[in-house]
Design an enzyme around this catalytic site. Sequence first.
Site, PDB file in Angstrom:
ATOM      1  N   LEU A 137       0.825  -1.205   0.000  1.00 16.51           N
ATOM      2  CA  LEU A 137       0.000   0.000   0.000  1.00 16.51           C
ATOM      3  C   LEU A 137       0.861   1.258   0.000  1.00 16.51           C
ATOM      4  O   LEU A 137       0.522   2.256  -0.641  1.00 16.51           O
ATOM      5  CB  LEU A 137      -0.929  -0.003   1.210  1.00 16.51           C
ATOM      6  CG  LEU A 137      -2.015  -1.080   1.208  1.00 16.51           C
ATOM      7  CD1 LEU A 137      -2.711  -1.135   2.564  1.00 16.51           C
ATOM      8  CD2 LEU A 137      -3.022  -0.823   0.102  1.00 16.51           C
ATOM      9  N   TYR A 138       1.962   1.208   0.719  1.00 16.82           N
ATOM     10  CA  TYR A 138       2.906   2.326   0.724  1.00 16.82           C
ATOM     11  C   TYR A 138       3.440   2.565  -0.688  1.00 16.82           C
ATOM     12  O   TYR A 138       3.470   3.705  -1.173  1.00 16.82           O
ATOM     13  CB  TYR A 138       4.047   2.019   1.686  1.00 16.82           C
ATOM     14  CG  TYR A 138       5.099   3.098   1.783  1.00 16.82           C
ATOM     15  CD1 TYR A 138       4.898   4.214   2.578  1.00 16.82           C
ATOM     16  CD2 TYR A 138       6.299   2.992   1.075  1.00 16.82           C
ATOM     17  CE1 TYR A 138       5.861   5.213   2.680  1.00 16.82           C
ATOM     18  CE2 TYR A 138       7.265   3.986   1.169  1.00 16.82           C
ATOM     19  CZ  TYR A 138       7.042   5.087   1.971  1.00 16.82           C
ATOM     20  OH  TYR A 138       7.995   6.068   2.054  1.00 16.82           O
ATOM     21  N   ASN A 139       3.839   1.504  -1.362  1.00 25.46           N
ATOM     22  CA  ASN A 139       4.374   1.622  -2.717  1.00 25.46           C
ATOM     23  C   ASN A 139       3.332   2.223  -3.662  1.00 25.46           C
ATOM     24  O   ASN A 139       3.650   3.089  -4.489  1.00 25.46           O
ATOM     25  CB  ASN A 139       4.820   0.263  -3.236  1.00 25.46           C
ATOM     26  CG  ASN A 139       5.924  -0.346  -2.400  1.00 25.46           C
ATOM     27  OD1 ASN A 139       6.539   0.332  -1.582  1.00 25.46           O
ATOM     28  ND2 ASN A 139       6.175  -1.624  -2.589  1.00 25.46           N
ATOM     29  N   SER A 141       0.824   4.152  -2.865  1.00 24.50           N
ATOM     30  CA  SER A 141       0.617   5.564  -2.549  1.00 24.50           C
ATOM     31  C   SER A 141       1.726   6.430  -3.130  1.00 24.50           C
ATOM     32  O   SER A 141       1.478   7.558  -3.576  1.00 24.50           O
ATOM     33  CB  SER A 141       0.516   5.762  -1.034  1.00 24.50           C
ATOM     34  OG  SER A 141       1.765   5.579  -0.384  1.00 24.50           O
TER      35      SER A 141
END
Length: 259
Positions: A137-139, A141
Amino acid sequence: MACRNMETAKQARDEIKAESKNPNLIIKYVDVSSLKSVREFAKDIIDTEQVIDVLIHNAGVAQGYFNRPTADGLEFTMATNYYGPFLLTHLLIEPLKRSQQGRIVVVSSKLYRYAGVKRDLSNINPLNYFSLFPVHLYNLSKFVEIMFTQELARRLEGTRVTANCLHPGVIDTGIWRNIPFPISLLFKPIQMCFRTPEEGARTTVYLTISPDVEQISGQYFRNCKVTELNQRVQDKEIQGKLWDASRVLVKLTEDDSRI
């Protein structure tokens, strides 16, 4: 300076005041994962400030394997890292345009390269998505942050406002505290090689104050230099679709500023 954790914000303010000898540092509360909080913060700024010279989007979280929804129906990591800043940029664009040389700086990451983004944008609010990779999810975003920055830069052509994004390096901050067990055990030794927060801030500071970038917009920086991006993240058609989809998800109205 705006922050969700006011205790941490006060500590940072006091440290900066002591080092810079500048007493004119104000802290305000905002939770960028909440659309309501973003709107309240933006109204407060507009009511008290006529001009904004620089807007830095630096808030970020890195969840583990699982996602979770916000009260607005947005995935928490995406809301914090992308949707909140997207909305805030729209709400504060008019005072930015009043600056002699307004700058918008988005702190992204080279981990954008590992994001899976479909052309139909079906996963930009991934409420029901699971990956074995703990920071997927970080990637994602970070991928859409870069797309947003480039689309924003095009839409701001003809104004005095620029928009750029950057990779600060891998920084030893609290953002990694949510890395799940047992990955966290492997992660600890790697953290010893991370940059300090001071080192990681250099490119952000450069984009904030350097006269060298006054006329540069829509670029991705690393170590204070323009760095080539993966072609996937530069797809203008997807950038436009992302922009339109994001406007709907953050509930922009006809009364809100358009970019």
